[in-house]
Design a protein around this motif. Structure first.
Motif: not given
Length: 738
Positions: A389, A392, A395, A569
């Motif tokens: 994760t 992210v 992002l 993600y």
């Protein structure tokens, strides 16, 4: 029933032909600054509020330029421009040939011919999207195909007309997904008939769902990604749901029931969680309306129609197929018998007396091993997902521009030519709309301030509408449309440059254009994503609490689902933004994550994860109520559903991955994101984290305050044969919840 579905499919297709429309993208939303700019431009009637296209040309002769007409390049350019201007709905075009006749410097200063004279651009202005259709794009493309053999020019095309009306590239991916699902079903059941039924049901459902979506496109703008996403999700959930019902039907046939009775009981048991899980998927996707972005709301509605159709087919059309197939479905190969031993019921529990016991025993040993070392596996699996994760944090949302398309597309080749001849920012011009009411000197200040900004390469001459006084400035950034620096330039213009130039007077100015609209939509979806997440989490928690009469089980499920989605993600960021393994899916350049995809993925994935959650936890709860022992319930429940969950997940992953090799980066993101999340959910989460955390929680898994238990309505949705009449077994005493 089969005849009724056949008639419904025919009527849906006929309605799509008669009343359907083509998909079209409209990246606007009420209240955005880019929308206010578009409204000002529309009021001025300059035509710049409409769609645009560009035809980019360069001489085939490498030594020729447009500055010298001896080789006929300029004459060919004049003919091309004249032909484009004659196309239906074209309001006008730029005039690079005329500018060249006035002098090479004039053409270069106007941004129509590159400084070396090798590249020229014919910009085509259309009216707004509501007055256009895909036929306008087809006419432009056909003109290019006709002129290429006749002119000594390389002709490439691009612009937002292509973005709005180009067809989605999902056909080949759908076929690959169907073939992969058929292969997995055959391996799972060992029977061609058993493998064909879910595929046939999915094809029926997909035909009606996509046809209905086409009819919807005739009423409103359905985004181009909706048919691709609808096909992707529809195939996945349709075959998945059919697998659950079919596996239960074959179990009943193995018990000796006749086909009609077996089909009825299969729908009465496995059909309930299918309806429940499908309903959660539909409600979650419809929750996209909280974004207040019209194209996302309509896109969610279109995808929901396909999912709803698949749910209806699972409980009506599939039982008809099962009845028509008769006792042939009872005959299965070795792999099919092994799958049956992973199903709930007496045959599965008596592992020493059923075929395929070794496979069930293998899952039982694994779950028992995890349950004996719960702390180690819980920390290890959670750490793995948290590590996945981490990307992210980097992002970046946006929308991939034509520079991310493969070189086989004319839009990509046109993009490269424009960037080479005029700079990358020319592919994404900004349009500043200004109303100078009460301050006639504001336009000069605006032009000077905008031109002085370091993110602006050039400013085209100002156009002022005499009737309204509204002015439009077309400005070209120094960076490409998908570059983060472009979004920073847009934000800087809005928060600093324009307010400073306007001052406190009555004048106003807004930044529009395709790049600004996409940036605004990305910010809107990012702002509304927490609202959607909170709404979906709350709904999931309440539904699971109602089903399983527990506080901690729903809370654990929500947290674990967040972990799996967060990991997907992170993997998307690593692949698409950082380029890790991007060559494996045919991605030629790194791109930002499409602004609306995180919200869409969350809504879809949380609904899909409920499918496995209900199926697995229902079995665990049944074992707990039967035995009163938490450890036994976890081992028997998880191992009893492991094969069906992993088989169903494998089908979904295969279908989703088939879309990850499509040309369009958005389709790749949807395919890879969904496939990654489902794979993680069905393996690391369901087969490691769920048994580990439930072992650690012990009997408190099923804790529910008495006052809350009295308030909650009864009638949980189960996936197992808890009804003695349904199973044919004698009633067993059950523990009272404490």
């Amino acid at each position: 029933m089969i005849a009724a579905w056949l008639i419904a499919a025919m009527l849906a297709v006929l309605a799509a032909i008669a009343f359907g429309g083509r998909t079209a993208d409209s990246m606007t939303a009420p209240g955005l600054d880019s929308q206010r700019a578009a409204e000002l431009i529309e009021r001025a009637g300059t035509g710049q509020e409409g769609m645009t296209a560009q035809v980019v040309v360069t001489p085939l002769d490498g030594a020729a330029t447009f500055f010298d007409d001896d080789d006929g390049a300029r004459t060919a350019l004049t003919r091309l421009q004249t032909e484009v201007k004659r196309l239906p709905h074209v309001l006008g075009t730029s005039d690079p040939a005329g500018a060249l006749d006035a002098g090479g410097d004039t053409a270069v200063r106007g941004g129509l011919v590159s400084a070396d004279g090798r590249i020229a651009v014919v910009r085509v202005q259309y009216p707004d999207q509501s007055r256009l259709s895909a036929e306008d794009l087809d006419a432009l493309v056909e003109l290019g195909d006709r002129l290429r053999p006749e002119l000594p020019l390389r002709i490439e095309m691009g612009g937002n007309l292509f973005y709005a009306f180009s067809d989605p590239d999902g056909g080949v991916s759908e076929l690959i997904g169907l073939l992969a699902a058929a292969a997995i079903l055959f391996l799972a059941f060992g029977s061609l008939v058993a493998a064909a039924l879910p595929i046939g049901m999915a094809v029926f459902g997909l035909t009606i769902g996509v046809a209905t979506m086409t009819v919807l496109a005739g009423v409103t703008d359905v985004p181009t990604f909706a048919p691709v996403l609808g096909s992707m999700v529809g195939l996945g959930v349709g075959i998945d749901y059919a697998l659950f019902v079919l596996a239960r039907h074959r179990e009943y046939l193995a018990r000796g029931l006749d086909p009609d009775e077996a089909a009825g009981r299969a729908v009465a048991t496995a059909g309930r969680p299918v309806v429940f899980a499908g309903g959660v998927v539909v409600v979650s996707i419809l929750g996209l309306a909280v974004a207040n972005v019209p194209f996302m709301t309509v896109g969610g509605l279109a995808v929901s129609i396909v999912v709803l159709t698949m749910v209806l087919a699972s409980v009506t059309l599939l039982p008809a197929f099962l009845g028509a197939a008769g006792p042939r479905l009872a005959r299965a190969g070795r792999i099919g018998r092994a799958l049956q031993t992973g199903k709930p019921g007496r045959l599965a529990r008596r592992r020493d007396t059923v075929a395929g016991a070794a496979h069930a025993a293998g899952w039982r040993r694994w779950i028992g091993h995890v349950s004996r070392h719960p702390v180690l596996y819980a920390i290890g699996a959670a750490g793995l997902l948290l590590t996945a994760t981490l990307p992210v944090l980097g992002l970046r949302v946006g929308l991939p521009d034509d520079g991310s398309l493969p070189h086989s597309r004319t839009e990509r080749r046109a993009y490269d030519l424009v960037a080479e001849g005029f700079g990358p920012g020319t592919n994404g011009p900004l349009v500043i709309a200004a109303d100078p009411t009460g301050d006639p000197g504001v336009l000069d200040r605006l032009v000077g301030a905008v031109a002085a900004d370091p993110g602006i390469a050039s400013v085209a001459p100002t156009h002022i509408d005499r009737a309204t006084g509204i002015a439009t400035l077309v400005v070209f950034p120094t960076t490409s449309p998908q570059d983060k620096a472009t979004a920073d330039t847009i934000a800087r213009l809005r928060t600093g440059v324009l307010p400073t130039a306007i001052g406190h007077g009555p004048a106003r100015a807004h930044v529009g254009g395709a790049a600004a609209s996409l940036s605004d939509v990305g910010q809107r979806t990012s702002q509304r994503l927490p609202v959607l997440v909170a709404a979906v989490l709350a709904m999931s928690f309440l539904l699971l609490m109602l089903v399983f009469r527990s506080i901690l089980v729903p809370l654990k499920a929500v947290l674990l689902n967040l972990l799996s989605i967060g990991a997907s993600y992170g993997i998307m960021v690593a692949v698409f933004q950082w380029g890790w393994g991007s060559a494996l899916i045919g991605l030629e350049a790194t791109v930002p994550i499409v602004s609306f995809i995180p919200m869409f993925l969350f809504a879809i994935l949380f609904g899909l994860s409920m499918d496995y959650e209900v199926f697995l936890l229902s079995r665990v709860r049944e074992e707990y109520l039967r035995t009163g022992d938490n450890g036994t319930a976890i081992v028997e429940g998880v191992s009893g559903t492991a094969r069906i969950i992993t088989s169903a997940a494998l089908i979904m992953v295969a279908v989703f991955l088939s879309f990850a090799v499509a040309e369009d980066p958005s389709t790749k993101m949807f395919g890879l994101g969904l496939a990654t999340a489902i794979f993680i959910d069905a393996t690391v989460v369901r087969m490691v984290l769920v048994p580990a955390t439930m072992t650690l929680l012990g009997r408190t898994n099923w804790w529910l305050p008495k006052w809350l238990d009295r308030m909650l309505p009864r009638g949980p949705v189960g996936t197992d044969d808890t009804d003695p009449e349904s199973t044919g077994e004698a009633p067993r005493p059950r523990l009272v919840d404490r």
